[in-house]
Write a protein that holds these residues in place. Structure first.
Motif, short mmCIF file in Angstrom:
data_model
loop_
_atom_site.label_atom_id
_atom_site.label_comp_id
_atom_site.label_asym_id
_atom_site.label_seq_id
_atom_site.Cartn_x
_atom_site.Cartn_y
_atom_site.Cartn_z
N VAL A 46 34.43 16.92 42.46
CA VAL A 46 34.69 15.22 42.39
C VAL A 46 35.74 15.32 41.37
CG1 VAL A 46 33.53 13.09 42.12
CG2 VAL A 46 32.16 15.04 42.82
N PRO A 47 36.94 15.67 41.48
CA PRO A 47 37.90 15.78 40.43
C PRO A 47 38.76 14.44 40.08
CG PRO A 47 39.00 16.49 42.38
CD PRO A 47 37.46 16.29 42.86
N GLY A 48 39.22 14.58 38.92
CA GLY A 48 40.13 13.50 38.36
C GLY A 48 39.97 12.05 39.03
N LYS A 53 37.36 6.79 39.79
CA LYS A 53 37.16 5.50 40.66
C LYS A 53 35.61 5.39 41.04
CE LYS A 53 41.87 5.58 42.78
NZ LYS A 53 42.80 5.65 43.92
N LEU A 54 34.96 6.55 41.40
CA LEU A 54 33.65 6.47 41.62
C LEU A 54 32.77 5.97 40.63
CD1 LEU A 54 33.68 9.37 44.28
CD2 LEU A 54 33.21 7.11 44.85
N LYS A 55 33.07 6.23 39.34
CA LYS A 55 32.03 6.15 38.39
C LYS A 55 31.30 4.81 38.29
CE LYS A 55 31.87 6.20 33.25
NZ LYS A 55 32.88 6.36 32.07
N TYR A 56 32.04 3.81 38.30
CA TYR A 56 31.32 2.44 38.10
C TYR A 56 30.90 1.84 39.46
CZ TYR A 56 32.95 2.15 33.36
OH TYR A 56 33.19 2.44 31.91
N ASN A 57 31.47 2.55 40.74
CA ASN A 57 31.04 2.02 42.07
C ASN A 57 29.65 2.81 42.16
OD1 ASN A 57 32.86 0.54 43.70
ND2 ASN A 57 34.33 1.87 42.92
N ARG A 81 36.32 13.63 50.73
CA ARG A 81 35.68 14.86 50.14
C ARG A 81 34.97 14.67 48.87
NH1 ARG A 81 38.56 20.08 51.07
NH2 ARG A 81 37.20 20.82 49.27
N ALA A 82 35.52 13.74 48.10
CA ALA A 82 34.79 13.59 46.85
C ALA A 82 33.59 12.66 46.79
CB ALA A 82 35.99 12.99 45.77
N THR A 83 33.87 11.87 47.86
CA THR A 83 32.50 10.63 48.01
C THR A 83 31.42 11.44 48.65
OG1 THR A 83 34.08 9.00 48.39
CG2 THR A 83 31.80 8.81 48.96
N ALA A 84 31.84 12.31 49.36
CA ALA A 84 30.55 13.16 49.95
C ALA A 84 29.96 14.07 48.95
CB ALA A 84 31.17 14.03 51.25
N GLY A 154 38.96 4.55 46.93
CA GLY A 154 38.23 4.26 45.84
C GLY A 154 38.66 3.15 45.26
N SER A 155 39.81 2.51 45.68
CA SER A 155 40.44 1.61 45.11
C SER A 155 39.81 0.02 45.07
CB SER A 155 41.76 1.49 45.40
OG SER A 155 42.84 2.71 44.80
N ASN A 156 39.15 -0.39 44.08
CA ASN A 156 38.61 -1.63 43.92
C ASN A 156 38.52 -1.88 42.42
OD1 ASN A 156 36.57 -0.21 43.00
ND2 ASN A 156 35.12 -1.01 44.73
N GLY A 157 38.41 -3.17 42.18
CA GLY A 157 38.14 -3.41 40.91
C GLY A 157 37.50 -2.51 39.93
N LEU A 158 36.38 -2.03 40.26
CA LEU A 158 35.31 -1.13 39.56
C LEU A 158 36.13 0.18 39.39
CD1 LEU A 158 31.78 -1.71 40.85
CD2 LEU A 158 32.92 -2.75 38.87
N GLY A 159 36.77 0.74 40.41
CA GLY A 159 37.67 1.97 40.31
C GLY A 159 38.70 1.96 39.46
N VAL A 160 39.49 0.77 39.43
CA VAL A 160 40.39 0.39 38.27
C VAL A 160 39.98 0.57 36.99
CG1 VAL A 160 42.17 -1.29 37.55
CG2 VAL A 160 41.97 -0.95 40.07
N ARG A 161 38.82 -0.02 36.73
CA ARG A 161 38.11 0.13 35.57
C ARG A 161 38.06 1.54 34.92
NH1 ARG A 161 32.67 -2.77 35.16
NH2 ARG A 161 32.58 -1.71 33.22
#
Length: 296
Positions: A46-48, A53-57, A81-84, A154-161
């Motif tokens: 789950v790199p970079g 982007k996934l952290k807050y989601n 891949r990273a989401t899986a 993963g691009s939404n407001g939480l991903g941007v944060r």
């Protein structure tokens, strides 16, 4: 690595990611300094920017009581891949909605996602263009059950944060942060997190990516309620389109590995680094400029 941050479940993260100067005679000739922000070393699976982007989601999935996350991507999507992987480590069911028809055997990216427990489904290109419309989403929820939905890349407001936290980890003075961009979230977040006169430069990895200009603005509004003007996009180094490549890109990857011992991801980071070296060689950056290139 300075520290390890414990993420959800069994995700142990290497944060902040290392910042290393790139020693290269081509840079010295131009009087430009480049540092690599090694976000690719945050986690092997789950790199970079995928983690950022996934952290807050992922936190929102837990807060909203969901047990399943559904997201979208192309057949070579690093986000899929990273989401899986993230779902595997935190005990969350995942569904990947893939653009186009199913092709067997699965390519390496989709096969990996399936091994990590992701259920894969496919939308033809016409339906995929409508993936955010209510009837398409309702059909997917009817098939897979209640889901927390994360958009493509993963691009939404939480991903941007999450991506906005990256600049605070750069402990040097710098002028420009460069990143590859496919859906706009990383550059939107980095620009939101910058202070002073520093700027963000995103290299689009897909052909016809001019729509990203408005998308970056929208994502910033979703994340912060406002927009910044400290960013730009470069559309000239897509090498034919998303997940497409040309011999000169392959030659650059081989040369970069020989010089620096780093194998660049050809879908994203290689295009960004090729474009960055081309622009440096063309004199686009004044002597004395310090750039940070994000490897994800």
């Amino acid at each position: 690595m300075d520290s390890a941050e414990q993420g959800p479940g069994d995700l142990v993260l290497g944060l902040p990611s290392p910042l290393v100067e790139l020693g290269d005679d081509r840079l010295r000739e131009q009087g430009v300094t480049v540092y690599l922000k090694r976000d690719d070393l945050i986690h092997p699976e789950v790199p970079g920017n995928k983690w950022r982007k996934l952290k807050y989601n992922l936190a929102a999935v837990k807060d909203q009581g969901h047990k399943r996350l559904l997201t979208f991507g192309g057949a070579y999507s690093n986000h899929i891949r990273a989401t899986a992987a993230a779902g595997h480590y935190v005990g969350l069911e995942t569904v990947g909605v893939v653009r186009g028809e199913e092709h067997l055997p699965l390519n390496e990216s989709l096969a990996y996602a399936a091994r990590r427990g992701m259920a894969l489904t496919y939308l033809d290109r016409a339906a995929y263009r409508r993936k955010t419309e209510q009837d398409v989403l309702e059909a997917l929820v009817a098939e897979f059950g209640p889901c927390y939905v994360v958009p493509e890349g993963g691009s939404n407001g939480l991903g941007v944060r999450g991506c906005a936290e990256l600049p605070s980890e750069i402990g040097i003075d710098f002028d420009v942060v460069c990143c590859a961009t496919g859906s706009g979230g990383t550059v939107a977040g980095i620009a939101s997190g910058l202070n002073g006169n520093s700027r963000a430069l995103g290299f689009a990895v897909l052909k016809g990516g001019q729509f990203l200009h408005e998308e970056v603005r929208r994502l910033q509004r979703d994340a912060t309620g406002g927009e910044t003007a400290n960013w730009a996009l470069d559309y000239d180094f897509h090498f034919g389109g998303y997940a497409k490549r040309k011999p000169e890109l392959d030659d650059f990857i081989e040369d970069f590995e020989a010089r620096h011992g780093i194998t660049l991801d050809w879908v994203y980071e290689a295009k960004m680094m090729y474009g960055l070296f081309h622009r440096i060689g063309s004199g686009d950056f004044a002597r004395g400029t310090t750039l940070v290139a994000v490897l994800s």
